[in-house]
Scaffold this active site. Sequence first.
Site, PDB file in Angstrom:
ATOM      1  N   SER A 185       0.825  -1.215   0.000  1.00 38.37           N
ATOM      2  CA  SER A 185       0.000   0.000   0.000  1.00 38.37           C
ATOM      3  C   SER A 185       0.856   1.260   0.000  1.00 38.37           C
ATOM      4  CB  SER A 185      -0.892   0.018   1.239  1.00 38.37           C
ATOM      5  OG  SER A 185      -1.646  -1.161   1.308  1.00 38.37           O
ATOM      6  N   CYS A 219      -1.947  -6.126   2.601  1.00 43.31           N
ATOM      7  CA  CYS A 219      -3.363  -5.744   2.621  1.00 43.31           C
ATOM      8  C   CYS A 219      -4.150  -6.469   1.538  1.00 43.31           C
ATOM      9  CB  CYS A 219      -3.488  -4.224   2.465  1.00 43.31           C
ATOM     10  SG  CYS A 219      -5.188  -3.691   2.312  1.00 43.31           S
ATOM     11  N   CYS A 234      -6.094  -7.262   4.838  1.00 43.95           N
ATOM     12  CA  CYS A 234      -7.409  -6.593   4.848  1.00 43.95           C
ATOM     13  C   CYS A 234      -8.411  -7.164   3.843  1.00 43.95           C
ATOM     14  CB  CYS A 234      -7.270  -5.109   4.513  1.00 43.95           C
ATOM     15  SG  CYS A 234      -5.768  -4.334   5.096  1.00 43.95           S
ATOM     16  N   LYS A 292      -9.244 -11.067   4.111  1.00 40.92           N
ATOM     17  CA  LYS A 292      -9.835 -11.220   5.455  1.00 40.92           C
ATOM     18  C   LYS A 292     -11.265 -10.683   5.474  1.00 40.92           C
ATOM     19  CE  LYS A 292     -10.031  -8.013   7.976  1.00 40.92           C
ATOM     20  NZ  LYS A 292      -9.004  -7.386   8.753  1.00 40.92           N
ATOM     21  N   ALA A 349      14.886  -6.647  -3.963  1.00 40.94           N
ATOM     22  CA  ALA A 349      15.880  -5.568  -4.015  1.00 40.94           C
ATOM     23  C   ALA A 349      16.622  -5.499  -2.688  1.00 40.94           C
ATOM     24  CB  ALA A 349      15.193  -4.237  -4.293  1.00 40.94           C
ATOM     25  N   GLY A 396      -4.792 -12.050  21.343  1.00 41.68           N
ATOM     26  CA  GLY A 396      -6.028 -11.278  21.513  1.00 41.68           C
ATOM     27  C   GLY A 396      -5.942  -9.929  20.840  1.00 41.68           C
ATOM     28  N   TYR A 451      -5.743  -7.649  16.955  1.00 42.60           N
ATOM     29  CA  TYR A 451      -6.629  -7.506  15.793  1.00 42.60           C
ATOM     30  C   TYR A 451      -6.869  -8.864  15.120  1.00 42.60           C
ATOM     31  CZ  TYR A 451      -6.055  -2.354  15.215  1.00 42.60           C
ATOM     32  OH  TYR A 451      -6.067  -0.994  15.350  1.00 42.60           O
ATOM     33  N   ILE A 452      -5.750  -9.521  14.764  1.00 39.31           N
ATOM     34  CA  ILE A 452      -5.885 -10.726  13.941  1.00 39.31           C
ATOM     35  C   ILE A 452      -6.528 -11.849  14.749  1.00 39.31           C
ATOM     36  CG2 ILE A 452      -4.597 -12.484  12.641  1.00 39.31           C
ATOM     37  CD1 ILE A 452      -2.620 -10.295  11.839  1.00 39.31           C
ATOM     38  N   ARG A 510      -3.092 -13.523  26.488  1.00 37.91           N
ATOM     39  CA  ARG A 510      -2.413 -13.460  27.776  1.00 37.91           C
ATOM     40  C   ARG A 510      -2.913 -12.333  28.682  1.00 37.91           C
ATOM     41  NH1 ARG A 510       3.672 -12.006  25.521  1.00 37.91           N
ATOM     42  NH2 ARG A 510       3.148  -9.961  24.713  1.00 37.91           N
ATOM     43  N   ARG A 531      -5.659  -5.159  23.747  1.00 38.54           N
ATOM     44  CA  ARG A 531      -4.955  -4.217  24.624  1.00 38.54           C
ATOM     45  C   ARG A 531      -4.784  -2.882  23.898  1.00 38.54           C
ATOM     46  NH1 ARG A 531       0.584  -3.551  25.589  1.00 38.54           N
ATOM     47  NH2 ARG A 531       1.114  -5.423  24.398  1.00 38.54           N
ATOM     48  N   GLY A 588       1.278 -10.786  16.663  1.00 35.71           N
ATOM     49  CA  GLY A 588       1.924  -9.558  16.229  1.00 35.71           C
ATOM     50  C   GLY A 588       2.674  -9.745  14.922  1.00 35.71           C
ATOM     51  N   THR A 605      -3.185   0.101   6.917  1.00 35.25           N
ATOM     52  CA  THR A 605      -3.045   0.373   5.484  1.00 35.25           C
ATOM     53  C   THR A 605      -3.301   1.838   5.111  1.00 35.25           C
ATOM     54  OG1 THR A 605      -3.560  -1.881   4.872  1.00 35.25           O
ATOM     55  CG2 THR A 605      -4.021  -0.213   3.217  1.00 35.25           C
ATOM     56  N   HIS A 663     -33.149   8.545  11.171  1.00 34.50           N
ATOM     57  CA  HIS A 663     -33.970   7.590  11.895  1.00 34.50           C
ATOM     58  C   HIS A 663     -34.645   6.609  10.947  1.00 34.50           C
ATOM     59  CE1 HIS A 663     -36.174   6.217  15.366  1.00 34.50           C
ATOM     60  NE2 HIS A 663     -37.281   6.276  14.669  1.00 34.50           N
ATOM     61  N   GLU A 718     -27.644   7.133  14.753  1.00 36.07           N
ATOM     62  CA  GLU A 718     -28.273   8.337  15.323  1.00 36.07           C
ATOM     63  C   GLU A 718     -28.022   8.437  16.823  1.00 36.07           C
ATOM     64  OE1 GLU A 718     -32.654   8.528  15.396  1.00 36.07           O
ATOM     65  OE2 GLU A 718     -32.696   6.352  15.148  1.00 36.07           O
TER      66      GLU A 718
HETATM   67  P1  NDP Z   1      -1.473  -7.238  17.715  1.00 34.43           P
HETATM   68  O1  NDP Z   1      -0.283  -6.474  18.092  1.00 34.43           O
HETATM   69  O2  NDP Z   1      -2.736  -6.518  17.413  1.00 34.43           O
HETATM   70  O3  NDP Z   1      -1.797  -8.314  18.837  1.00 34.43           O
HETATM   71  C1  NDP Z   1      -0.844  -9.282  19.197  1.00 34.43           C
HETATM   72  C2  NDP Z   1      -1.441 -10.204  20.209  1.00 34.43           C
HETATM   73  O4  NDP Z   1      -0.522 -11.267  20.451  1.00 34.43           O
HETATM   74  C3  NDP Z   1      -1.685  -9.538  21.555  1.00 34.43           C
HETATM   75  O5  NDP Z   1      -2.821 -10.124  22.129  1.00 34.43           O
HETATM   76  C4  NDP Z   1      -0.412  -9.891  22.320  1.00 34.43           C
HETATM   77  O6  NDP Z   1      -0.607  -9.920  23.701  1.00 34.43           O
HETATM   78  C5  NDP Z   1      -0.180 -11.305  21.830  1.00 34.43           C
HETATM   79  N1  NDP Z   1       1.181 -11.760  21.943  1.00 34.43           N
HETATM   80  C6  NDP Z   1       2.323 -11.137  21.582  1.00 34.43           C
HETATM   81  N2  NDP Z   1       3.389 -11.906  21.813  1.00 34.43           N
HETATM   82  C7  NDP Z   1       2.926 -13.045  22.355  1.00 34.43           C
HETATM   83  C8  NDP Z   1       3.539 -14.229  22.814  1.00 34.43           C
HETATM   84  N3  NDP Z   1       4.860 -14.391  22.764  1.00 34.43           N
HETATM   85  N4  NDP Z   1       2.760 -15.189  23.337  1.00 34.43           N
HETATM   86  C9  NDP Z   1       1.423 -15.027  23.396  1.00 34.43           C
HETATM   87  N5  NDP Z   1       0.774 -13.935  22.963  1.00 34.43           N
HETATM   88  C10 NDP Z   1       1.529 -12.957  22.445  1.00 34.43           C
HETATM   89  O7  NDP Z   1      -0.998  -8.124  16.472  1.00 34.43           O
HETATM   90  P2  NDP Z   1      -1.799  -8.940  15.378  1.00 34.43           P
HETATM   91  O8  NDP Z   1      -0.884 -10.034  14.997  1.00 34.43           O
HETATM   92  O9  NDP Z   1      -3.169  -9.266  15.814  1.00 34.43           O
HETATM   93  O10 NDP Z   1      -1.908  -7.882  14.206  1.00 34.43           O
HETATM   94  C11 NDP Z   1      -0.735  -7.241  13.740  1.00 34.43           C
HETATM   95  C12 NDP Z   1      -1.031  -5.833  13.338  1.00 34.43           C
HETATM   96  O11 NDP Z   1      -1.644  -5.827  12.068  1.00 34.43           O
HETATM   97  C13 NDP Z   1      -2.000  -5.082  14.229  1.00 34.43           C
HETATM   98  O12 NDP Z   1      -1.398  -4.534  15.360  1.00 34.43           O
HETATM   99  C14 NDP Z   1      -2.506  -4.025  13.301  1.00 34.43           C
HETATM  100  O13 NDP Z   1      -1.582  -2.978  13.272  1.00 34.43           O
HETATM  101  C15 NDP Z   1      -2.537  -4.739  11.972  1.00 34.43           C
HETATM  102  N6  NDP Z   1      -3.896  -5.249  11.652  1.00 34.43           N
HETATM  103  C16 NDP Z   1      -4.910  -4.363  11.502  1.00 34.43           C
HETATM  104  C17 NDP Z   1      -6.179  -4.803  11.219  1.00 34.43           C
HETATM  105  C18 NDP Z   1      -7.284  -3.815  11.070  1.00 34.43           C
HETATM  106  O14 NDP Z   1      -7.015  -2.627  10.886  1.00 34.43           O
HETATM  107  N7  NDP Z   1      -8.541  -4.239  11.184  1.00 34.43           N
HETATM  108  C19 NDP Z   1      -6.481  -6.214  11.048  1.00 34.43           C
HETATM  109  C20 NDP Z   1      -5.336  -7.072  11.271  1.00 34.43           C
HETATM  110  C21 NDP Z   1      -4.099  -6.590  11.558  1.00 34.43           C
HETATM  111  P3  NDP Z   1      -0.348  -8.612  24.608  1.00 34.43           P
HETATM  112  O15 NDP Z   1      -1.521  -7.721  24.414  1.00 34.43           O
HETATM  113  O16 NDP Z   1      -0.225  -9.169  25.963  1.00 34.43           O
HETATM  114  O17 NDP Z   1       0.938  -8.018  24.098  1.00 34.43           O
END
Ligand code: NDP
Length: 463
Positions: free
Chosen positions: A14, A42, A47, A50, A114, A174, A176-177, A197, A203, A260, A309, A434, A439
């Site tokens: 992107s 993306c 995106c 998904k 590259a 927990g 986004y993904i 976790r 978070r 992540g 994106t 409405h 609203e």
């Molecule tokens: P996130 O950073 O959103 O979440 C990572 C999750 O993995 C958190 O719950 C984190 O826990 C956990 N985690 C990290 N390390 C470990 C570990 N070693 N063991 C267990 N759990 C762990 O990453 P995602 O992979 O979900 O997504 C990546 C990024 O992609 C997003 O941050 C976002 O920027 C982008 N994205 C955006 C979307 C959208 O706009 N709708 C959709 C999908 C992705 P903790 O909170 O404790 O750190």
Amino acid sequence: MAYDFDLFVIGGGSAGVRCARIAAGHGARVGIAEARFWGGTCVNVGCVPKKIMVQAAEYGPWAEDAKAFGWDIECHGHDWSVLRAARDAEVARLNGLYRRLLEGAGATVFEAHARFLDAHTLQVGEERVTAERIVVAVGGRPSRPDLKGVDCGLISDDLFTLEKRPETVIVVGGGYIGVEFAGLLCGLGSKVKLTYRQKLPLRGFDQEMREALADALAAQGIDVFPGQKIESLEAAGDGRILTLASGQVLEADAVFLAVGRDPATEGLGLEAAGIETNERGAIRVDDDHATNLPHVYAIGDVTDRLNLTPMATAVGHALADTLFGKNPRRASYDNVPKAVFSTPPIGSVGLTEEEAEKRGRTEIYTTRFTPMRHTITKREGRRTLMKLVVDAESRKVLGAHMLGEDAPEIMQGIGIAVRAGLTKEDFDATIGIHPTAAEEFVTLRSPARTVGGEEEEAADDAA
Ligand code: NDP
């Protein structure tokens, strides 16, 4: 010295495509290299595919719910291969579109890897090219946790190549993904376990939204294991066994690790050019997205700033305008609206209640309701939560949050208002449409509570 290109962009996602296209439109001699697929994460493994799968997952409950509205519908299950073909065709269409946009703008396109040979020279596939300015836009890739047995886990990219839907799935993470995958796989018929976790998912999001999402995840039949660290993963025949640090053992056909994403700087030869990265491997940039070398820039997820994106695209566009369009500007990272395509989805812009509370006296307006559709269908777990975070002194709406159907669509418009610095009174003076859920954002009468500002109050008392 004469360079082959005025600008060379590494990465056709992107950020890179937008930057290359706009720079070429401004008359620059632009080259761009992409080794994997045009459109980047993306379009290919993020995106777009998904969202198609999220939409696919919505039809199951809708088909079921249609009966309450008098439709004589029987749903006989979901055909993964039909969805896969439709999704892949759309992704292929977009791939082609991205390439054509670049060529149409006059950029020279390289389908090759590259890497830097020195600060102005790149090895692009078999060719060696030089450029006056270079933009690194290589994105990120899914992280793999430091976990015994990690290789038998799937990463988010793998969802888009699965031949068939796993009957049972464990999703780790927990973020986004994690919540998006859990929701869409559950909607398509898999039995899903989700473990993270923290006590709550997402978070960094508004606490009340996180709580409401946790309830909604459970209500749709996802088995949630919060507050759990993962210990090990192992293959057992065709299945997988995930052991949690608590000793609990979870079994499923597949385990998705959604923990992540890391900047994809490996193999770029950054050291050859002397480009600095931070402890996470992200390229360090200043406010103009310049690296420590003033003619090399980095944009998008490789900078690990706000990995969305539209942010990457905006930054790429602003950089091209700045360098070649006689229009120096920066894309603003403030009040960026965002959405999570969980089930139901979340839309959010501006400050959370917790962030605003730390800044001063803040009024919190909330409403919870059952969407009109579900007063008929009686479907559980689809209650909507909406929230406005308002500065008690200036009356500015500092944040807006929603969990509920259409939240991302609604939040795009609310994002304009928050970005414009409109007040609660501006919201109130807007006539609602409405009957809609949206609203409610202009009819929130009295605050549910006022938070923050204790310090000021204590100071007043002392005076
Ligand atoms: P996130 O950073 O959103 O979440 C990572 C999750 O993995 C958190 O719950 C984190 O826990 C956990 N985690 C990290 N390390 C470990 C570990 N070693 N063991 C267990 N759990 C762990 O990453 P995602 O992979 O979900 O997504 C990546 C990024 O992609 C997003 O941050 C976002 O920027 C982008 N994205 C955006 C979307 C959208 O706009 N709708 C959709 C999908 C992705 P903790 O909170 O404790 O750190």
